[in-house]
Design an enzyme around this catalytic site. Structure first.
Site, PDB file in Angstrom:
ATOM      1  N   ASP A 215       0.862  -1.187   0.000  1.00 39.30           N
ATOM      2  CA  ASP A 215       0.000   0.000   0.000  1.00 39.30           C
ATOM      3  C   ASP A 215       0.895   1.233   0.000  1.00 39.30           C
ATOM      4  OD1 ASP A 215      -3.158   0.622   0.906  1.00 39.30           O
ATOM      5  OD2 ASP A 215      -1.724   2.229   1.293  1.00 39.30           O
TER       6      ASP A 215
ATOM      7  N   ASN B  83      -2.205  13.034  -4.391  1.00 39.70           N
ATOM      8  CA  ASN B  83      -3.293  13.469  -5.277  1.00 39.70           C
ATOM      9  C   ASN B  83      -3.790  14.864  -4.910  1.00 39.70           C
ATOM     10  OD1 ASN B  83      -3.501  11.305  -7.065  1.00 39.70           O
ATOM     11  ND2 ASN B  83      -4.866  10.151  -5.733  1.00 39.70           N
TER      12      ASN B  83
ATOM     13  N   ASP C 150      -1.096   9.322 -10.702  1.00 37.47           N
ATOM     14  CA  ASP C 150      -1.092   8.253 -11.698  1.00 37.47           C
ATOM     15  C   ASP C 150       0.328   7.829 -12.050  1.00 37.47           C
ATOM     16  OD1 ASP C 150      -3.831   8.361 -11.735  1.00 37.47           O
ATOM     17  OD2 ASP C 150      -3.990   9.414 -13.660  1.00 37.47           O
TER      18      ASP C 150
ATOM     19  N   GLU D 195      -4.467   2.532  -4.283  1.00 38.20           N
ATOM     20  CA  GLU D 195      -3.014   2.404  -4.126  1.00 38.20           C
ATOM     21  C   GLU D 195      -2.618   1.051  -3.546  1.00 38.20           C
ATOM     22  OE1 GLU D 195      -4.495   4.547  -0.367  1.00 38.20           O
ATOM     23  OE2 GLU D 195      -5.071   4.303  -2.448  1.00 38.20           O
TER      24      GLU D 195
END
Length: 418
Positions: free
Chosen positions: A260, A268, A277, A303
């Site tokens: 993770d 973000n 991304d 993620e």
């Protein structure tokens, strides 16, 4: 209507049907490039029987004779190009160009030779044989051959050999005193009948192969995460379940690694989704680059990633996770500030007897949660008794301070069983 003319009419409609079939496949499966060439080949093949029907009515048959020869030769060549395109091979343009050019010149040179000449018959059929041999070589070059591909190879080889047999058959039965008389001969009836059978068999087999591969590609796309290039959740669960079953039957160990990305929501929020991304893509590339070829890799959502490694024990799984963790933490990305340090947390679990995929993922997820709870940017291994144990990896004090200042946020969906 003679028997040969009746078979020619059948060939005409069969060629039209296959031209339409390959055209439809090419239209709906854009990746089926080979189908376009095969549609063109069968479309051109329609011209051949039409010209055969025209031939008996010609005063000077030579122009139509050359056109008949050329249309069939070009159609066979397009089939070979289509096969190469389908198998993702470079078409043998030079070889085909030499065969076609030389054959056209040869056909003009022998056109006025006596029709009962065995040499003329051999030289007339030899170019067709040569193009078919190139088709056989094409399938031999393709390394992913299956039973259908091998069947097509045999069928094309048979087609090639029947062109060599035609001169002997013509010499025995006679192919008509004049070109105009050919369509009424017994030789024409047999030749066209054999051609019709091979036309249908080759067409059906090539259509089956193209549809098979198009469906396989569509299935693969539906199981692939577009951003990371790894399997999506459905694809991962399907492949991992199959690999786990094989491992159990072979009494082979296995390890599940879940990962993770730390503080991904902050990336973000602060730097934009494009930067997020790129981080996802970079991490997926690292996972794939470090993994064994037998491993199954997937992006389970957001993620969150998972890797099942057959034949690995917990120590092997930990070493894999440590390598990815270390490499990812040293990654510098243009979309992020130079001082921004990326990190990820990992959980590793061993495949136990009687484990389902959900059992294995649950233990690996518990180990991942332990790694998150103890400061992130580390690997935690779930021991056999289910107790998560931290691996020896530790972050720098500076990164530990950053982790303690920011609460953990998990945005990926919870895992479900297969």
């Amino acid at each position: 209507m003679s028997a040969a003319a009746f078979v020619l009419a059948i060939n005409l409609f069969v060629a039209l049907i296959f031209a339409a079939a390959f055209g439809i496949v090419a239209a709906y499966a854009r990746s089926a490039v080979g189908a376009r060439w095969l549609a063109l080949a069968y479309g051109l093949g329609v011209i051949n029987p039409v010209l055969e029907f025209i031939l008996p009515h010609q005063i000077d048959p030579r122009p139509v004779q050359v056109a008949i020869f050329a249309s069939f030769l070009f159609a066979l060549s397009l089939v070979v190009i289509g096969l190469n395109r389908h198998y993702r091979l470079t078409p043998p343009w030079r070889t085909l160009s030499i065969i076609v050019t030389g054959s056209m010149l040869l056909n003009v040179l022998i056109i006025d030779m006596p029709r009962d000449s065995l040499l003329r018959a051999v030289l007339y059929q030899l170019p067709y044989f040569a193009v078919q041999v190139v088709g056989v070589v094409t399938i031999l070059r393709y390394r992913g051959r299956s039973a259908l591909d091998l069947a097509l190879l045999v069928l094309i080889a048979v087609s090639a050999l029947q062109f060599l047999s035609k001169p002997l058959l013509a010499a025995w039965l006679g192919s008509g005193a004049t070109p105009q008389a050919y369509i009424g001969s017994t030789y024409a009836a047999i030749s066209q009948s054999v051609g019709a059978v091979l036309l249908i068999a080759n067409g059906l087999l090539m259509l089956l192969i193209i549809v098979r591969d198009a469906m396989a590609e569509m299935s693969a796309r539906s199981e692939t995460d577009k951003l990371s290039g790894l399997l999506n959740r459905r694809g991962f669960e399907d492949r991992a379940n199959r690999l786990m079953a094989i491992a159990r039957r072979a009494s082979m160990p296995g390890a599940m690694v879940v990962a993770d990305l730390d503080h991904f929501k902050a990336i973000n929020d602060n730097h934009g989704h494009e930067a997020g991304d790129r981080v996802i893509t970079a991490f997926a590339d690292m996972l794939a680059g470090a993994a064994d070829q037998r491993a199954v890799l997937g992006r389970l959502g957001g993620e969150e990633f998972a890797v099942f490694i057959p034949g690995a024990n917990p120590a092997t799984g930990r070493l894999y996770a440590e390598g990815v963790r270390s490499g990812f933490s040293g990654l510098v990305m243009d979309q992020l500030p130079p001082d921004h340090r990326l990190s990820a947390s990992f959980g590793v679990a061993q495949l136990l007897h009687g484990d389902s995929l959900s059992d294995l993922l649950r233990r690996a997820d518990a180990a991942l949660y332990e790694a998150k709870k103890n400061g992130r940017d580390r690997v935690c291994v779930a021991e056999v008794d289910g107790t998560p144990q931290l691996a020896a990896s530790r972050r720098s004090n500076a990164s530990a301070d950053r982790a303690s200042d920011s609460p953990e946020i998990r945005t990926s969906p919870r895992r479900s069983g297969p």
